[in-house]
Design a protein around this motif. Structure first.
Motif, PDB file in Angstrom:
ATOM      1  N   VAL A 318       0.833  -1.206   0.000  1.00 16.78           N
ATOM      2  CA  VAL A 318       0.000   0.000   0.000  1.00 16.78           C
ATOM      3  C   VAL A 318       0.869   1.258   0.000  1.00 16.78           C
ATOM      4  N   LYS A 319       1.922   1.250   0.789  1.00 15.88           N
ATOM      5  CA  LYS A 319       2.808   2.420   0.835  1.00 15.88           C
ATOM      6  C   LYS A 319       3.520   2.630  -0.494  1.00 15.88           C
ATOM      7  N   SER A 320       3.826   1.545  -1.188  1.00 15.79           N
ATOM      8  CA  SER A 320       4.445   1.674  -2.511  1.00 15.79           C
ATOM      9  C   SER A 320       3.497   2.348  -3.486  1.00 15.79           C
ATOM     10  N   ILE A 321       2.214   2.020  -3.394  1.00 16.89           N
ATOM     11  CA  ILE A 321       1.219   2.663  -4.261  1.00 16.89           C
ATOM     12  C   ILE A 321       1.160   4.163  -3.980  1.00 16.89           C
ATOM     13  N   GLU A 361      -8.756   4.307  -1.351  1.00 14.38           N
ATOM     14  CA  GLU A 361      -9.676   3.674  -0.396  1.00 14.38           C
ATOM     15  C   GLU A 361      -9.025   2.441   0.232  1.00 14.38           C
ATOM     16  N   ILE A 362      -8.254   1.706  -0.545  1.00 15.27           N
ATOM     17  CA  ILE A 362      -7.508   0.568   0.001  1.00 15.27           C
ATOM     18  C   ILE A 362      -6.542   1.057   1.071  1.00 15.27           C
ATOM     19  N   GLY A 367      -5.372   1.814   7.040  1.00 10.75           N
ATOM     20  CA  GLY A 367      -4.870   2.776   8.013  1.00 10.75           C
ATOM     21  C   GLY A 367      -3.631   3.516   7.564  1.00 10.75           C
ATOM     22  N   VAL A 368      -3.351   3.512   6.270  1.00 11.80           N
ATOM     23  CA  VAL A 368      -2.184   4.224   5.740  1.00 11.80           C
ATOM     24  C   VAL A 368      -2.596   5.652   5.419  1.00 11.80           C
ATOM     25  N   SER A 369      -1.908   6.607   5.994  1.00  8.91           N
ATOM     26  CA  SER A 369      -2.292   8.004   5.820  1.00  8.91           C
ATOM     27  C   SER A 369      -1.988   8.488   4.406  1.00  8.91           C
ATOM     28  N   ILE A 370      -2.802   9.400   3.934  1.00 11.83           N
ATOM     29  CA  ILE A 370      -2.658   9.962   2.595  1.00 11.83           C
ATOM     30  C   ILE A 370      -2.134  11.389   2.743  1.00 11.83           C
TER      31      ILE A 370
END
Length: 476
Positions: A318-321, A361-362, A367-370
């Motif tokens: 997710v962080k890579s995205i 949304e993923i 819980g990964v902050s944007i």
């Protein structure tokens, strides 16, 4: 909304996933940690990302939560504690509310909570409607011979009409997404039965498993499978056959695990379907170190769902995205190599927005902050689409670059009505939910709701009507 209706929706949508892969154990035990973290974050505790490591920070948050309710006991995470957290978040009248981690890898808990509090009438408005056409498509597939493979795409994929089973596959996935939504959102058992039976029929007959397999241990075998060996793109491409089938199967699995797997959960059809899906998961290309647009964000979405099903963390994925989106959405809102695609710029920008909005949304689900800077660029990217849709000439300054494309000033190949877009429409509704006060969002909503339409109740590019859930949960 009456209590019976709320429970019916909860039962269908936000349910425990019993995944019957060959993996032993402990996915069920591991998922307790993931779900407890997600619920604690939703309740306001700062735990960072949902990584499944229920360490000191998570334990302290759980202790603080119990203390805030006047309970001096030191809770130890188990199913009973988890249920307490569910009740605390979703409300004391939501005894049947189950929000297990596995299966739903996209929709954050805030959306699920709003949906559980939404009237059935409003859910019907966005997720309901007549499903007769979709029922006919699935019934026809059950009565027909089972397609064993898809074969014949060229590299440009402009020979669709001559590829055996291509249209059949497209129609099945689109129809399935509509019937699955009917059950997920409205607990329609007639549609659930047909959707499950259609899947079982194909699974039991090993549908599409004879399609060429282009991966070996997650790596693409580009000697066996080729594409663009001719500059015209008219060369037959087994890579296109493989990736087309894989993506369709992933989308079917997203819709299935979002809730349909809970319909008659002890039914013998489920193990057959899950085994069939697993065969396709084994054929997926492993995600590269860096994600890219296309193929469900460079095969990242399938990997994230599979991690969830096995009780593994997807935080690094997710962080890579998020990092890729930071790089490839520019300050003006244009998207790298997509907004610059000549007279197809609007379509490619739209397709990029689909992956951007769903991937965000993923991230929220995990819980990964944007970053605020990314959120600002995403808002601008949506505005480019809306302005470009209203006036194609607005895109000229980007489209004239003509990246892998032909540029015709002021012209874009795109649908005239947003409600005529059956695939990839979910992002419209997510965007409107996330940016409700934007003037351009008001225009977008006018375009989407200018006539009676339930177009958001289906989306073959995600396997269920994700967009209708966001519109139903909105304050609009």
């Amino acid at each position: 909304m009456d209590k019976k209706s709320i429970k019916a929706i909860c039962k269908a949508m936000f349910c425990v996933l019993t995944f019957a892969f060959s993996a032993p154990l402990k996915a069920d035990e591991k998922k307790l940690s993931f779900e407890a973290q997600a619920l604690l974050i939703a309740l306001g505790y700062d735990l960072g990302a949902v990584d499944g490591q229920f360490g000191k920070k998570s334990k302290n948050a759980l202790l603080m939560h119990y203390a805030s309710k006047g309970n001096s006991a030191k809770p130890v995470l188990d199913k009973a504690i988890l249920n307490d957290l569910r009740v605390d978040f979703f409300g004391s009248d939501q005894e049947s509310q189950i929000s297990d981690w596995n299966g739903n890898f996209i929709v954050p808990l805030e959306i699920l909570k709003k949906l559980s509090q939404t009237s059935r009438q409003k859910i019907e408005r966005f997720c309901g409607g007549n499903t007769r056409w979709q029922q006919e498509i699935i019934n026809k597939s059950i009565k027909s011979s089972i397609p064993q493979k898809l074969e014949g795409f060229n590299s440009r994929m402009d020979n669709y009409s001559s590829v055996n089973h291509a249209e059949e596959l497209d129609l099945f996935v689109l129809s399935f997404s509509r019937l699955a939504t009917s059950f997920i959102a409205l607990d329609n058992h007639v549609d659930a039965e047909l959707a499950l039976d259609g899947l079982y029929n194909w699974a039991n007959g090993d549908a599409f498993l004879d399609t060429v397999e282009c991966t070996v241990s997650g790596r693409l075998d580009d000697k066996k499978c080729t594409e663009w060996t001719e500059s015209t793109g008219q060369d037959l491409s087994s890579i296109k056959d493989h990736s087309t089938v894989q993506m369709h199967m992933m989308h079917l699995s997203y819709g299935y695990y979002m809730g349909l797997n809970r319909y008659k959960e002890n039914d013998g059809r489920h193990p057959v379907i899950k085994k069939w899906f697993e065969a396709f998961y084994l054929r997926n290309k492993s995600p590269d170190r860096e994600p890219y647009f296309g193929l469900d964000h460079g095969w990242y979405w399938p990997a994230i769902l599979e991690n969830q099903l096995h009780g593994r963390s997807s935080i690094n994925l997710v962080k890579s995205i998020i990092k890729q989106l930071q790089r490839e959405i520019f300050e003006d809102g244009s998207i790298k190599n997509r907004t610059t695609r000549g007279n197809r710029a609007l379509w490619y920008h739209h397709d990029g927005m689909k992956e951007i909005m769903i991937s965000l949304e993923i991230a929220r689900r995990h819980g990964v902050s944007i970053p605020l800077s990314l959120d600002t660029k995403v808002k601008k990217a949506g505005e480019i689409f809306i302005r470009g849709f209203m006036d194609h000439s607005y895109l000229n300054r980007w489209a004239e670059v003509a990246h892998n494309a032909i540029y015709v000033e002021g012209e874009q190949e795109f649908k005239e009505n947003l409600n005529d877009i059956p695939n990839g429409n979910s992002w419209f509704h997510i965007y409107a939910y996330r940016y409700p006060n934007s003037e351009l969002t008001k225009q977008l909503r006018t375009l989407l709701h200018s006539e009676s339409s339930n177009s958001a109740s289906k989306d073959a590019m995600i396997g269920f009507g994700l967009g209708c859930l966001y519109s139903a949960a909105s304050d609009y």
